[in-house]
Design a protein around this motif. Structure first.
Motif, short mmCIF file in Angstrom:
data_model
loop_
_atom_site.label_atom_id
_atom_site.label_comp_id
_atom_site.label_asym_id
_atom_site.label_seq_id
_atom_site.Cartn_x
_atom_site.Cartn_y
_atom_site.Cartn_z
N GLN A 1 -19.71 10.20 7.59
CA GLN A 1 -20.16 11.50 8.13
C GLN A 1 -19.71 11.67 9.57
N ARG A 2 -19.85 10.62 10.38
CA ARG A 2 -19.42 10.68 11.78
C ARG A 2 -17.90 10.83 11.88
N ALA A 3 -17.17 10.13 11.03
CA ALA A 3 -15.70 10.24 11.03
C ALA A 3 -15.28 11.67 10.72
N ARG A 4 -15.90 12.27 9.73
CA ARG A 4 -15.55 13.65 9.36
C ARG A 4 -15.91 14.65 10.46
N SER A 5 -16.93 14.34 11.24
CA SER A 5 -17.31 15.25 12.32
C SER A 5 -16.39 15.10 13.54
N GLN A 6 -15.66 13.99 13.62
CA GLN A 6 -14.81 13.73 14.78
C GLN A 6 -13.32 13.82 14.51
N ASN B 1 -10.10 15.26 11.63
CA ASN B 1 -9.64 15.96 10.41
C ASN B 1 -8.88 14.97 9.53
N GLY B 2 -8.88 15.24 8.24
CA GLY B 2 -8.09 14.40 7.33
C GLY B 2 -8.74 13.07 7.02
N VAL B 3 -10.03 13.08 6.69
CA VAL B 3 -10.75 11.86 6.33
C VAL B 3 -10.99 11.84 4.83
N ALA B 4 -10.59 10.75 4.19
CA ALA B 4 -10.82 10.55 2.76
C ALA B 4 -11.58 9.23 2.60
N THR B 5 -12.16 9.02 1.42
CA THR B 5 -12.96 7.81 1.21
C THR B 5 -12.73 7.23 -0.17
N GLY B 6 -13.18 6.00 -0.29
CA GLY B 6 -13.33 5.37 -1.59
C GLY B 6 -14.72 5.74 -2.11
N GLN B 7 -15.24 4.91 -3.01
CA GLN B 7 -16.58 5.14 -3.59
C GLN B 7 -17.40 3.88 -3.39
N PHE B 8 -18.47 3.96 -2.63
CA PHE B 8 -19.28 2.79 -2.30
C PHE B 8 -19.73 2.07 -3.56
N GLY B 9 -19.55 0.76 -3.58
CA GLY B 9 -20.04 -0.07 -4.67
C GLY B 9 -19.21 -0.05 -5.93
N ALA B 10 -18.17 0.76 -5.98
CA ALA B 10 -17.37 0.88 -7.20
C ALA B 10 -16.28 -0.19 -7.23
N ASP B 11 -15.74 -0.44 -8.41
CA ASP B 11 -14.55 -1.27 -8.58
C ASP B 11 -13.37 -0.36 -8.28
N MET B 12 -12.75 -0.56 -7.13
CA MET B 12 -11.69 0.34 -6.67
C MET B 12 -10.34 -0.34 -6.73
N LYS B 13 -9.34 0.45 -7.03
CA LYS B 13 -7.94 0.01 -7.00
C LYS B 13 -7.28 0.76 -5.85
N ILE B 14 -6.77 0.00 -4.88
CA ILE B 14 -6.19 0.61 -3.69
C ILE B 14 -4.69 0.38 -3.69
N THR B 15 -3.97 1.47 -3.46
CA THR B 15 -2.52 1.41 -3.32
C THR B 15 -2.18 1.87 -1.92
N LEU B 16 -1.29 1.12 -1.25
CA LEU B 16 -0.90 1.51 0.09
C LEU B 16 0.52 1.06 0.39
N LEU B 17 1.13 1.77 1.31
CA LEU B 17 2.41 1.36 1.87
C LEU B 17 2.13 1.07 3.33
N ASN B 18 1.97 -0.23 3.65
CA ASN B 18 1.67 -0.67 5.01
C ASN B 18 2.90 -0.43 5.86
N ASP B 19 2.71 0.22 6.99
CA ASP B 19 3.81 0.58 7.89
C ASP B 19 3.92 -0.47 8.98
N GLY B 20 4.94 -1.29 8.92
CA GLY B 20 5.17 -2.30 9.95
C GLY B 20 5.54 -3.67 9.40
#
Length: 146
Positions: free
Chosen positions: A111-116, A118-137
């Motif tokens: 909530q604080r991130a969204r108030s400060q 723009n462009g905030v997305a989230t996962g789902q608390f407590g869920a089995d999540m699959k994360i895909t990312l392209l790490n830059d660096g």
């Protein structure tokens, strides 16, 4: 409270085959909540994550924060960040927040991130999540405000 931040070209979170959060360039923040954490810890970590200078300026130096670049932020709860791994071959979670406390502080952080920012997305608390990312660096830092 701990936050593992990764500078990414893009990242997404899938739960039960459905994309629940995704961003383009910005930061993937994996958030771990400990028993003693408070809203003040969350505020401090968020401020640090938004301003931490991990993006390149015109000279190619890591001198800009997410706030400076306008990049996006993907916040994912990850209780394993608070594991005690100092002894043995099995992580201990005695310092981790209860699920109720963890979810409350995670929701507050989001909530604080969204108030400060723009462009905030989230996962789902407590869920089995699959994360895909392209790490830059790759550029990855552990932020700890406890």
């Amino acid at each position: 409270m701990k936050g593992l931040i990764q500078r990414v070209k893009h990242a997404s979170v899938v739960v039960d085959g459905e994309t629940v959060g995704q961003i383009d360039e910005g930061i993937l923040l994996l958030l771990g909540v400990e028993k003693q954490d408070t809203e003040a810890n969350a505020d401090k970590l968020l401020d640090k994550a938004l301003k931490y200078r991990i993006f390149s300026d015109e000279q190619g130096k890591m001198n800009l924060g997410l706030k400076d670049t306008g990049g996006e932020l993907l916040i994912v709860s990850q209780f394993t960040l608070v594991a005690d791994t100092r002894k043995g071959l099995r992580p201990g979670f005695s310092s981790g927040a209860t699920p109720e406390q963890g979810e409350k502080l995670y929701d507050y952080f989001v909530q604080r991130a969204r108030s400060q920012h723009n462009g905030v997305a989230t996962g789902q608390f407590g869920a089995d999540m699959k994360i895909t990312l392209l790490n830059d660096g790759p550029v990855t830092f552990m932020l700890d405000v406890t």
